[in-house]
Design a protein around this motif. Sequence first.
Motif, PDB file in Angstrom:
ATOM      1  N   LYS A   9       0.834  -1.206   0.000  1.00 38.53           N
ATOM      2  CA  LYS A   9       0.000   0.000   0.000  1.00 38.53           C
ATOM      3  C   LYS A   9       0.868   1.255   0.000  1.00 38.53           C
ATOM      4  CE  LYS A   9      -4.344  -1.581   2.028  1.00 38.53           C
ATOM      5  NZ  LYS A   9      -4.166  -2.956   1.608  1.00 38.53           N
ATOM      6  N   HIS A  10       1.961   1.182   0.717  1.00 35.64           N
ATOM      7  CA  HIS A  10       2.891   2.307   0.793  1.00 35.64           C
ATOM      8  C   HIS A  10       4.304   1.788   0.637  1.00 35.64           C
ATOM      9  CE1 HIS A  10      -0.268   4.985   2.361  1.00 35.64           C
ATOM     10  NE2 HIS A  10      -0.645   3.958   3.074  1.00 35.64           N
ATOM     11  N   LEU A  11       5.148   2.612  -0.003  1.00 38.79           N
ATOM     12  CA  LEU A  11       6.534   2.226  -0.214  1.00 38.79           C
ATOM     13  C   LEU A  11       7.379   3.485  -0.251  1.00 38.79           C
ATOM     14  CD1 LEU A  11       8.339  -0.215  -0.805  1.00 38.79           C
ATOM     15  CD2 LEU A  11       7.742   0.009  -3.211  1.00 38.79           C
ATOM     16  N   ILE A  12       8.413   3.509   0.559  1.00 40.94           N
ATOM     17  CA  ILE A  12       9.345   4.638   0.553  1.00 40.94           C
ATOM     18  C   ILE A  12      10.712   4.093   0.189  1.00 40.94           C
ATOM     19  CG2 ILE A  12      10.409   6.473   1.915  1.00 40.94           C
ATOM     20  CD1 ILE A  12       7.943   6.404   3.738  1.00 40.94           C
ATOM     21  N   THR A  13      11.357   4.717  -0.777  1.00 37.03           N
ATOM     22  CA  THR A  13      12.655   4.241  -1.217  1.00 37.03           C
ATOM     23  C   THR A  13      13.501   5.429  -1.665  1.00 37.03           C
ATOM     24  OG1 THR A  13      13.761   2.602  -2.621  1.00 37.03           O
ATOM     25  CG2 THR A  13      11.973   3.872  -3.611  1.00 37.03           C
ATOM     26  N   ALA A  14      14.717   5.150  -2.049  1.00 34.02           N
ATOM     27  CA  ALA A  14      15.646   6.211  -2.419  1.00 34.02           C
ATOM     28  C   ALA A  14      15.838   6.269  -3.931  1.00 34.02           C
ATOM     29  CB  ALA A  14      16.992   5.982  -1.731  1.00 34.02           C
ATOM     30  N   THR A  15      16.331   7.392  -4.406  1.00 36.76           N
ATOM     31  CA  THR A  15      16.603   7.521  -5.828  1.00 36.76           C
ATOM     32  C   THR A  15      17.611   6.464  -6.259  1.00 36.76           C
ATOM     33  OG1 THR A  15      18.309   9.166  -5.363  1.00 36.76           O
ATOM     34  CG2 THR A  15      16.137  10.005  -5.941  1.00 36.76           C
ATOM     35  N   GLY A  16      17.431   5.979  -7.471  1.00 38.33           N
ATOM     36  CA  GLY A  16      18.324   4.967  -8.019  1.00 38.33           C
ATOM     37  C   GLY A  16      17.911   3.539  -7.702  1.00 38.33           C
ATOM     38  N   GLN A  17      16.983   3.372  -6.788  1.00 36.30           N
ATOM     39  CA  GLN A  17      16.570   2.033  -6.389  1.00 36.30           C
ATOM     40  C   GLN A  17      15.539   1.442  -7.352  1.00 36.30           C
ATOM     41  OE1 GLN A  17      17.934   0.243  -3.637  1.00 36.30           O
ATOM     42  NE2 GLN A  17      19.362   1.940  -3.963  1.00 36.30           N
ATOM     43  N   ARG A  18      15.206   0.185  -7.102  1.00 37.23           N
ATOM     44  CA  ARG A  18      14.224  -0.540  -7.909  1.00 37.23           C
ATOM     45  C   ARG A  18      13.156  -1.098  -6.983  1.00 37.23           C
ATOM     46  NH1 ARG A  18      14.072  -4.300 -12.514  1.00 37.23           N
ATOM     47  NH2 ARG A  18      12.817  -6.117 -11.928  1.00 37.23           N
ATOM     48  N   VAL A  19      11.896  -1.012  -7.433  1.00 37.74           N
ATOM     49  CA  VAL A  19      10.796  -1.567  -6.643  1.00 37.74           C
ATOM     50  C   VAL A  19       9.887  -2.374  -7.545  1.00 37.74           C
ATOM     51  CG1 VAL A  19      10.859   0.327  -4.965  1.00 37.74           C
ATOM     52  CG2 VAL A  19       9.318   0.461  -6.952  1.00 37.74           C
ATOM     53  N   THR A  20       9.123  -3.253  -6.919  1.00 37.99           N
ATOM     54  CA  THR A  20       8.135  -4.054  -7.630  1.00 37.99           C
ATOM     55  C   THR A  20       6.785  -3.899  -6.961  1.00 37.99           C
ATOM     56  OG1 THR A  20       9.759  -5.685  -8.372  1.00 37.99           O
ATOM     57  CG2 THR A  20       7.458  -6.375  -8.327  1.00 37.99           C
ATOM     58  N   LEU A  21       5.785  -3.542  -7.749  1.00 34.19           N
ATOM     59  CA  LEU A  21       4.417  -3.422  -7.268  1.00 34.19           C
ATOM     60  C   LEU A  21       3.637  -4.618  -7.794  1.00 34.19           C
ATOM     61  CD1 LEU A  21       3.851   0.373  -8.051  1.00 34.19           C
ATOM     62  CD2 LEU A  21       4.918  -0.675  -6.053  1.00 34.19           C
ATOM     63  N   ARG A  22       2.766  -5.144  -6.937  1.00 35.35           N
ATOM     64  CA  ARG A  22       2.047  -6.364  -7.299  1.00 35.35           C
ATOM     65  C   ARG A  22       0.547  -6.128  -7.328  1.00 35.35           C
ATOM     66  NH1 ARG A  22       2.784 -12.272  -6.400  1.00 35.35           N
ATOM     67  NH2 ARG A  22       0.688 -13.132  -6.114  1.00 35.35           N
ATOM     68  N   CYS A  23      -0.102  -6.832  -8.236  1.00 32.73           N
ATOM     69  CA  CYS A  23      -1.558  -6.687  -8.395  1.00 32.73           C
ATOM     70  C   CYS A  23      -2.196  -8.043  -8.649  1.00 32.73           C
ATOM     71  CB  CYS A  23      -1.849  -5.756  -9.566  1.00 32.73           C
ATOM     72  SG  CYS A  23      -3.589  -5.701 -10.066  1.00 32.73           S
ATOM     73  N   SER A  24      -3.243  -8.331  -7.903  1.00 31.23           N
ATOM     74  CA  SER A  24      -4.061  -9.515  -8.168  1.00 31.23           C
ATOM     75  C   SER A  24      -5.424  -9.055  -8.657  1.00 31.23           C
ATOM     76  CB  SER A  24      -4.228 -10.356  -6.903  1.00 31.23           C
ATOM     77  OG  SER A  24      -2.990 -10.912  -6.518  1.00 31.23           O
ATOM     78  N   PRO A  25      -5.810  -9.439  -9.878  1.00 29.91           N
ATOM     79  CA  PRO A  25      -7.086  -8.963 -10.431  1.00 29.91           C
ATOM     80  C   PRO A  25      -8.276  -9.649  -9.788  1.00 29.91           C
ATOM     81  CG  PRO A  25      -6.089 -10.541 -11.922  1.00 29.91           C
ATOM     82  CD  PRO A  25      -5.105 -10.322 -10.808  1.00 29.91           C
ATOM     83  N   ARG A  26      -9.459  -9.141 -10.103  1.00 26.58           N
ATOM     84  CA  ARG A  26     -10.695  -9.788  -9.682  1.00 26.58           C
ATOM     85  C   ARG A  26     -10.750 -11.185 -10.260  1.00 26.58           C
ATOM     86  NH1 ARG A  26     -16.165  -7.487 -11.034  1.00 26.58           N
ATOM     87  NH2 ARG A  26     -15.338  -7.899 -13.106  1.00 26.58           N
ATOM     88  N   SER A  27     -11.374 -12.080  -9.532  1.00 24.87           N
ATOM     89  CA  SER A  27     -11.534 -13.429 -10.026  1.00 24.87           C
ATOM     90  C   SER A  27     -12.271 -13.410 -11.361  1.00 24.87           C
ATOM     91  CB  SER A  27     -12.324 -14.248  -9.001  1.00 24.87           C
ATOM     92  OG  SER A  27     -12.572 -15.538  -9.472  1.00 24.87           O
TER      93      SER A  27
END
Lengths: 111, 113
Positions: A9-27
């Motif tokens: 829901k929330h993510l704090i990171t620094a410049t230059g970094q990499r993040v992954t956001l995940r999503c599960s769709p409706r059935s």
Amino acid sequence: DSGVTQTPKHLITATGQRVTLRCSPRSGDLSVYWYQQSLDQGLQFLIQYYNGEERAKGNILERFSAQQFPDLHSELNLSSLELGDSALYFCASSVWTGELFFGEGSRLTVL
Amino acid sequence: GENVEQHPSTLSVQEGDSAVIKCTYSDSASNYFPWYKQELGKRPQLIIDIRSNVGEKKDQRIAVTLNKTAKHFSLHITETQPEDSAVYFCAASKDNQGGKLIFGQGTELSVKP
């Protein structure tokens, strides 16, 4: 509850970094969409997947990539992060056309 | 590609008044036009939609009109209430593109008691 689940829901990171956001769709939904909402900005379309295949691309930066897996969940990868990437990232799903059901969003803050 | 323009960006009305938000689209092949409401800190939610074979659609206090010739569609909210305060987004899509929505910039509606 739309039935679309996004993590984190929330993510704090620094410049230059990499993040992954995940999503599960409706059935039952085969289409997944990613949108970016920056401060005072509308909903910018990034990319769409349908049943594992990329269907449409919007103004998605080359530093960003996404995929949809066989179980239909999707991940949005953001790399070499910049301050300007701070935004609310929404995932939405649909059967094919018609109403899009949005998740609660992942708020990314890049410091 | 499709471009959707939305006006006004902000709208303030007194409770009980009507509110109208207008959108224009660029791609004449677009055939699906939904409106989403986004309350502060929440996800966008569909409130009404219209397809290109229909000129007008109503659902209680809200209505949408579509003028295909002018590539223009509007949201009408009557008897506004404080809980109508939110950001409203119009959007357009083509069914043959599988539902990808292109959104307008949004209208922040404020209903004053």
